[in-house]
Design a protein around this motif. Structure first.
Motif, PDB file in Angstrom:
ATOM      1  N   ILE A  87       0.837  -1.200   0.000  1.00  0.00           N
ATOM      2  CA  ILE A  87       0.000   0.000   0.000  1.00  0.00           C
ATOM      3  C   ILE A  87       0.872   1.252   0.000  1.00  0.00           C
ATOM      4  N   HIS A  88       1.952   1.224   0.762  1.00  0.00           N
ATOM      5  CA  HIS A  88       2.864   2.374   0.813  1.00  0.00           C
ATOM      6  C   HIS A  88       3.589   2.568  -0.522  1.00  0.00           C
ATOM      7  N   THR A  89       4.052   1.467  -1.104  1.00  0.00           N
ATOM      8  CA  THR A  89       4.817   1.533  -2.345  1.00  0.00           C
ATOM      9  C   THR A  89       3.942   1.845  -3.554  1.00  0.00           C
ATOM     10  N   PHE A  90       2.741   1.270  -3.579  1.00  0.00           N
ATOM     11  CA  PHE A  90       1.822   1.447  -4.706  1.00  0.00           C
ATOM     12  C   PHE A  90       0.482   1.972  -4.192  1.00  0.00           C
ATOM     13  N   PRO A  91       0.411   3.237  -3.799  1.00  0.00           N
ATOM     14  CA  PRO A  91      -0.808   3.751  -3.156  1.00  0.00           C
ATOM     15  C   PRO A  91      -2.052   3.732  -4.044  1.00  0.00           C
ATOM     16  N   ASP A  92      -1.901   3.714  -5.343  1.00  0.00           N
ATOM     17  CA  ASP A  92      -3.061   3.717  -6.241  1.00  0.00           C
ATOM     18  C   ASP A  92      -3.514   2.312  -6.635  1.00  0.00           C
ATOM     19  N   THR A  93      -2.794   1.293  -6.170  1.00  0.00           N
ATOM     20  CA  THR A  93      -3.118  -0.085  -6.519  1.00  0.00           C
ATOM     21  C   THR A  93      -4.206  -0.614  -5.597  1.00  0.00           C
ATOM     22  N   LYS A  94      -5.212  -1.212  -6.193  1.00  0.00           N
ATOM     23  CA  LYS A  94      -6.302  -1.815  -5.432  1.00  0.00           C
ATOM     24  C   LYS A  94      -6.020  -3.306  -5.229  1.00  0.00           C
ATOM     25  N   GLY A  95      -6.574  -3.865  -4.177  1.00  0.00           N
ATOM     26  CA  GLY A  95      -6.506  -5.308  -3.992  1.00  0.00           C
ATOM     27  C   GLY A  95      -5.326  -5.809  -3.190  1.00  0.00           C
ATOM     28  N   VAL A  96      -4.597  -4.930  -2.496  1.00  0.00           N
ATOM     29  CA  VAL A  96      -3.443  -5.398  -1.730  1.00  0.00           C
ATOM     30  C   VAL A  96      -3.663  -5.217  -0.222  1.00  0.00           C
ATOM     31  N   SER A  97      -4.919  -5.162   0.182  1.00  0.00           N
ATOM     32  CA  SER A  97      -5.209  -5.082   1.615  1.00  0.00           C
ATOM     33  C   SER A  97      -4.857  -6.415   2.270  1.00  0.00           C
ATOM     34  N   TYR A  98      -4.733  -6.399   3.565  1.00  0.00           N
ATOM     35  CA  TYR A  98      -4.440  -7.635   4.313  1.00  0.00           C
ATOM     36  C   TYR A  98      -5.487  -8.700   4.002  1.00  0.00           C
ATOM     37  N   ARG A  99      -6.736  -8.302   4.018  1.00  0.00           N
ATOM     38  CA  ARG A  99      -7.830  -9.244   3.761  1.00  0.00           C
ATOM     39  C   ARG A  99      -7.697  -9.873   2.372  1.00  0.00           C
ATOM     40  N   ASN A 100      -7.442  -9.062   1.356  1.00  0.00           N
ATOM     41  CA  ASN A 100      -7.299  -9.598   0.001  1.00  0.00           C
ATOM     42  C   ASN A 100      -6.076 -10.493  -0.128  1.00  0.00           C
ATOM     43  N   LEU A 101      -4.970 -10.129   0.519  1.00  0.00           N
ATOM     44  CA  LEU A 101      -3.776 -10.977   0.453  1.00  0.00           C
ATOM     45  C   LEU A 101      -4.034 -12.337   1.086  1.00  0.00           C
ATOM     46  N   ARG A 102      -4.847 -12.373   2.121  1.00  0.00           N
ATOM     47  CA  ARG A 102      -5.210 -13.657   2.724  1.00  0.00           C
ATOM     48  C   ARG A 102      -5.938 -14.526   1.709  1.00  0.00           C
ATOM     49  N   TYR A 103      -6.857 -13.923   0.947  1.00  0.00           N
ATOM     50  CA  TYR A 103      -7.606 -14.676  -0.068  1.00  0.00           C
ATOM     51  C   TYR A 103      -6.709 -15.107  -1.220  1.00  0.00           C
ATOM     52  N   ILE A 104      -5.779 -14.256  -1.603  1.00  0.00           N
ATOM     53  CA  ILE A 104      -4.864 -14.586  -2.700  1.00  0.00           C
ATOM     54  C   ILE A 104      -4.015 -15.800  -2.353  1.00  0.00           C
ATOM     55  N   SER A 105      -3.639 -15.927  -1.086  1.00  0.00           N
ATOM     56  CA  SER A 105      -2.689 -16.971  -0.701  1.00  0.00           C
ATOM     57  C   SER A 105      -3.340 -18.274  -0.282  1.00  0.00           C
ATOM     58  N   ILE A 106      -4.649 -18.372  -0.414  1.00  0.00           N
ATOM     59  CA  ILE A 106      -5.325 -19.623  -0.023  1.00  0.00           C
ATOM     60  C   ILE A 106      -5.188 -20.630  -1.135  1.00  0.00           C
TER      61      ILE A 106
END
Length: 69
Positions: A50-69
């Motif tokens: 989020i800090h590195t790519f502030p305009d990027t969507k989908g990198v919240s903690y919740r979404n990363l949990r879903y991505i890694s399942i």
């Protein structure tokens, strides 16, 4: 009306975004194998993205949990 070039551009962007998420998920799974339970890896990764790519969507903690399942 949307023309063919616009559709191709959207498809191309979506393809790249899907590839990014696929590779990110694979990287997360590999990193989780090396991490200890409860070390906050996904929360830190999310904050860093989020800090590195502030305009990027989908990198919240919740979404990363879903991505890694």
């Amino acid at each position: 009306m949307i023309n063919l070039k616009q559709i191709k551009a959207v498809v191309s962007v979506n393809k790249e975004l899907l590839q990014f998420y696929w590779e990110l998920g694979a990287d997360i799974i590999e990193q989780q194998k090396e991490s200890t339970w409860g070390n906050g890896f996904l929360k830190k990764l999310s904050a860093d993205l989020i800090h590195t790519f502030p305009d990027t969507k989908g990198v919240s903690y919740r979404n990363l949990r879903y991505i890694s399942i």
